[in-house]
Structure formats: C-alpha cells, structure tokens
Write an enzyme that holds these catalytic residues in place. Structure first.
Site, short mmCIF file in Angstrom:
data_model
loop_
_atom_site.label_atom_id
_atom_site.label_comp_id
_atom_site.label_asym_id
_atom_site.label_seq_id
_atom_site.Cartn_x
_atom_site.Cartn_y
_atom_site.Cartn_z
CG HIS A 15 -6.36 -1.67 4.67
ND1 HIS A 15 -6.01 -0.44 4.18
CD2 HIS A 15 -5.23 -2.42 4.60
CE1 HIS A 15 -4.75 -0.45 3.82
NE2 HIS A 15 -4.25 -1.64 4.08
CG HIS A 17 -1.75 -6.12 3.43
ND1 HIS A 17 -1.36 -5.54 2.24
CD2 HIS A 17 -2.05 -5.09 4.26
CE1 HIS A 17 -1.42 -4.22 2.36
NE2 HIS A 17 -1.83 -3.91 3.57
CE LYS A 97 -3.82 1.44 0.02
NZ LYS A 97 -3.27 0.32 0.77
CG HIS A 134 -0.07 3.99 2.09
ND1 HIS A 134 0.16 2.84 2.81
CD2 HIS A 134 0.77 4.92 2.60
CE1 HIS A 134 1.11 3.07 3.70
NE2 HIS A 134 1.50 4.33 3.59
CG HIS A 169 -3.19 2.64 6.86
ND1 HIS A 169 -2.71 3.81 6.33
CD2 HIS A 169 -2.90 1.66 5.97
CE1 HIS A 169 -2.15 3.55 5.17
NE2 HIS A 169 -2.25 2.27 4.92
CG ASP A 242 -2.39 -1.88 7.02
OD1 ASP A 242 -2.32 -2.63 6.02
OD2 ASP A 242 -1.55 -0.99 7.26
O1 DOR Z 1 2.64 -1.69 7.76
C1 DOR Z 1 2.21 -1.87 6.63
N1 DOR Z 1 2.33 -3.09 6.02
N2 DOR Z 1 1.65 -0.86 5.99
C2 DOR Z 1 1.28 -0.95 4.70
O2 DOR Z 1 0.82 0.01 4.17
C3 DOR Z 1 1.53 -2.20 3.93
C4 DOR Z 1 1.65 -3.36 4.80
C5 DOR Z 1 2.21 -4.59 4.12
O3 DOR Z 1 1.80 -4.91 3.01
O4 DOR Z 1 3.07 -5.26 4.73
ZN ZN Z 2 -2.24 -1.98 4.09
#
Ligand code: DOR
Ligand code: ZN
Length: 335
Positions: A15, A17, A97, A134, A169, A242
């Site tokens: 997971h 980004h 997702k 999520h 998460h 995450d």
């Molecule tokens: O804290 C987070 N940031 N939780 C998420 O689910 C998304 C993520 C983000 O994309 O910044």
């Molecule tokens: Zn995330």
C-alpha cells in the site's frame, strides 16, 4: 549473519502512494531504496480508472525507479462494466481500491452508497481481482469511523465468499479482532506509523501535522493490538506502509493534508520496532512473505541487507518531511 548485520528478503509494500508529475520520480526512488514491489494506490488526479492510463502510470513509475516493480490498482466506482474490469485486469491491475466518499485525500469522488458497487464487486470476485478497502464510515465520529465500517466488511464476506479482501491500514483493536475472526479470504495491512504512534503523538502535546493521517492514530490499546497482530506470525497481517507524501506547505497550514511519508525510513524503523519487541524472527514474513502469498505472487528471491549503524534521518526529502525526520535510527540500509 552476525547481530550487526541483518539480511531480509527484499520487502514488498502492499500500500503506497507515489503521486504523479514532478514528485513521482523521487517518491518512487525512495520506495525502491526499501522495496522490490509496491502496490500503488490509484488516488491521483484524475484517478486511475482505465487500462491505458494504468499502464502509462506503471511505465512512469518503473522508468523512474529501475528495479522497482509496480503492482497496479484502479479506483473503484459503480460504473465499471464486466468488460472494463476484464480490460483492467489484462492491463495488469491486481486490485481495485474502495474509497468511501470524502474520508481521505482525493476521495471526493469516492463511494457514497455501499450497495451501488456490489455488482462491480461481484465481477471482481469472478475475475479474481483483490478488493482493497479504505475502511472508514463517512459521517461517523472521526475516531469511530473504522469500527463503524466493519459491518460492510462482514456484509462483503457473506455475499462474496471467494472474494479476496484487504482491509487497509488497520488502526483499531476492533478491526484487528474482526480480521482475525473472518475467513482466510480477508487479510489486512498495518502501517509503520500505526505501529509506532497513538493520538498523543499527533495532538497530545504540540500539534504534529506530519503525524496526521487517515485513519487517525488511536488509543494505546489499539496500537498494542496492532503490534501484537504484526508480531503474531498470523499470515493475515502484512506490511502496507500507506506512505503518503505531501509537500511541507500542504501539511503545515490551516487545513493540513492527511498522510505520513514513511517510504524513506520504513524498513529501518520496522527492524527497530520488531527488535525491541523480541520479534525479529517474525519480520521477514511480515514484510516479504504473507503479502505476496495473499496476492498469489511468488515470494521474492532478492535481498535487502541492513547494518547496525546510526543513520540520521534528513529533515526534508523532496520537499516532504519524512517520518522520523531529525531522529537518529539504529539501522542503516546497505547499498
Ligand atoms: O493519510 C492518508 N493519506 N490516508 C489515506 O488514506 C490517503 C493518503 C493520501 O493519499 O495522502
Ligand atoms: Zn493510502
């Protein structure tokens, strides 16, 4: 191996980004310093929803960080046809997702009506696509959103007994217990920051915007339950960081973005956490075993070597304040 060197199978992050445009290359390279494979979240703008775009995003990531394999996801909505899902799978998608509407970064277009996506989920089950959740209920009190969402997980398991589900998460004892009790089709990721922190680390003293994430950090008993799950050797629980970079100015402002940038430091921190708990023997499966098994991909044959030496975590990386910025860690990744 001696006690000053630690050899791990090269970790997978189920997971992450990685964003897009100018930030992408640096974030992908940071991920590649710790991981061989990453499951890339689709909440870029516009979101990953079509096969061409998914393949192009994967190409950009892998070009920016040679050696990093990007496992791709698409953002779920109620509009996909069976044909769309077949095409996404053929393009390389391994998971879809589910973002409830408005619960986190770029989720304004998320799902408002749980029932509306069930036909799409039925097709995902048929095609063997994993559903990543999520798991927070929009509109519920912020500390109760995860607990309130669990009813949907139970409903999904009852309706789709062959669907592979990952509750992402985890942040509460309730969620840990739910995952433990559910069938083997349901697993969960746990982040580094939810293993480390409680709400006190966000607002217990001064306000710490770089510890602000969704789902929110919770109570000490929740963190302890997450730790026990991670140290337990139960294959349902594996690493998904995450890691979610936001430029410093987007965090240190009147309405700060949610996300902890853990990619540059994830594995040295996890070694420290597992070592302090006398659970180092459980780390390899947690970071490089159970996740691959659940997703049905081979375990890695690559390796990551760490040595016991001090590493000063920079205050800023690519304009982002990383987790543990300014701290000295006890383990360093050997390059
Ligand atoms: O804290 C987070 N940031 N939780 C998420 O689910 C998304 C993520 C983000 O994309 O910044
Ligand atoms: Zn995330």
């Amino acid at each position: 191996m001696n006690s000053n060197t630690l050899r791990l199978p090269l970790p997978d992050d189920f997971h992450i980004h990685l964003r897009q445009d100018a930030g992408l290359a640096g974030y992908a390279q940071d991920a590649a310093s710790q991981f061989g494979r990453v499951l890339v979240m689709p909440n870029i703008l516009p979101p990953v929803t079509d096969p061409q775009q998914l393949m192009e995003y994967q190409r950009q990531i892998e070009a920016a960080a040679p050696g990093l394999q990007a496992l791709m996801t698409f953002k779920l909505n109620a509009k996909y046809s069976s044909h769309d899902l077949v095409a996404l799978k053929a393009a390389g998608a391994v998971a879809g997702k589910y973002y409830p509407a408005g619960v986190t970064t770029n989720s304004q277009d998320g799902i408002g009506d749980f029932e509306s996506v069930l036909p799409v989920v039925a097709e995902m089950e048929r095609l063997g696509l994993v559903l990543c959740l999520h798991g927070e209920e929009p509109g519920a009190f912020c500390l109760d959103r995860e607990k309130e969402f669990l009813k949907h997980v139970h409903a999904l398991v009852a309706k789709f007994p062959r669907l592979k589900i990952v509750l992402e998460h985890l942040s509460t004892r309730d969620a840990v217990e739910a995952v433990q009790a559910l069938p083997a089709t349901v697993s969960a990721t746990i982040t580094v920051h939810h293993l480390l922190f409680t709400l006190d680390d966000l607002i217990g003293d001064g306000l710490m915007p770089h510890h602000f994430c969704k789902p929110l950090l919770k109570r000490p008993e929740d963190r302890d339950a997450l730790r026990m799950a991670a140290f337990s050797g139960n294959p349902k629980f594996f690493l998904g960081t995450d890691s979610a970079p936001h430029l410093r100015g987007k965090k240190e402002c009147p309405c700060g973005a949610a996300g902890v940038y853990s990619a540059p430091v994830a594995i040295p921190l996890l070694v420290q956490i597992f070592e302090e708990a006398n659970a180092l023997d459980k780390l390899a499966d947690y970071v490089a075993g159970f996740g691959a098994d659940f997703y049905g991909i081979p375990r890695t044959s690559r390796e990551l070597v760490l040595e016991r030496s001090e590493w000063f975590v920079p205050m800023e990386v690519h304009g982002v304040v990383p987790l543990a910025a300014g701290k000295t860690l006890g383990w360093t990744i050997k390059v």
